[in-house]
Design a protein around this motif. Sequence first.
Motif, PDB file in Angstrom:
ATOM      1  N   THR A  33      -7.345  14.916  52.899  1.00 29.48           N
ATOM      2  CA  THR A  33      -6.669  16.178  52.531  1.00 29.48           C
ATOM      3  C   THR A  33      -7.827  17.216  52.319  1.00 29.48           C
ATOM      4  OG1 THR A  33      -6.656  15.764  50.216  1.00 29.48           O
ATOM      5  CG2 THR A  33      -4.806  14.937  51.135  1.00 29.48           C
ATOM      6  N   VAL A  39      -5.411  10.036  53.187  1.00 29.35           N
ATOM      7  CA  VAL A  39      -3.974  10.208  53.432  1.00 29.35           C
ATOM      8  C   VAL A  39      -3.357   8.807  54.217  1.00 29.35           C
ATOM      9  CG1 VAL A  39      -2.203  11.572  55.007  1.00 29.35           C
ATOM     10  CG2 VAL A  39      -4.164  12.498  53.968  1.00 29.35           C
ATOM     11  N   PHE A  81       1.938  17.701  56.268  1.00 28.82           N
ATOM     12  CA  PHE A  81       0.593  18.390  56.697  1.00 28.82           C
ATOM     13  C   PHE A  81       0.719  18.967  58.241  1.00 28.82           C
ATOM     14  CE2 PHE A  81      -0.566  15.274  53.637  1.00 28.82           C
ATOM     15  CZ  PHE A  81      -1.302  15.894  52.935  1.00 28.82           C
TER      16      PHE A  81
END
Length: 109
Positions: A33, A39, A81
Amino acid sequence: MKLLSLLLPALFLLSGPAPVRPAAEELNGFVVTRGGQFVAGASVWQRDRPSNATSTNAEGQFILPRPAEASFYLRVEAPGFVIQDQLVTDTTTQPVRIKLFPLVRGPRR
């Protein structure tokens, strides 16, 4: 003995240049991130060859077979995201570090 000392340099010249070191067979990296947290479960694939794909593990790490092309794009997608395309070249250092940014949604109307 003198003949041997004359032949040895000739043998090195005839043997040709040193072999070229083969390129790494794997491409490895991390998906993180903006704040540097790993992630897990992100999908990672070669953009123009979707069959060359994998997912990140719990530590955000991925490993893919390295394509033969000198440069290519990796595409990374994870829930919440923005989809990220990362250029990878033959000079890119490993592990590749791909940073994802949160998906920002506007106010509902």
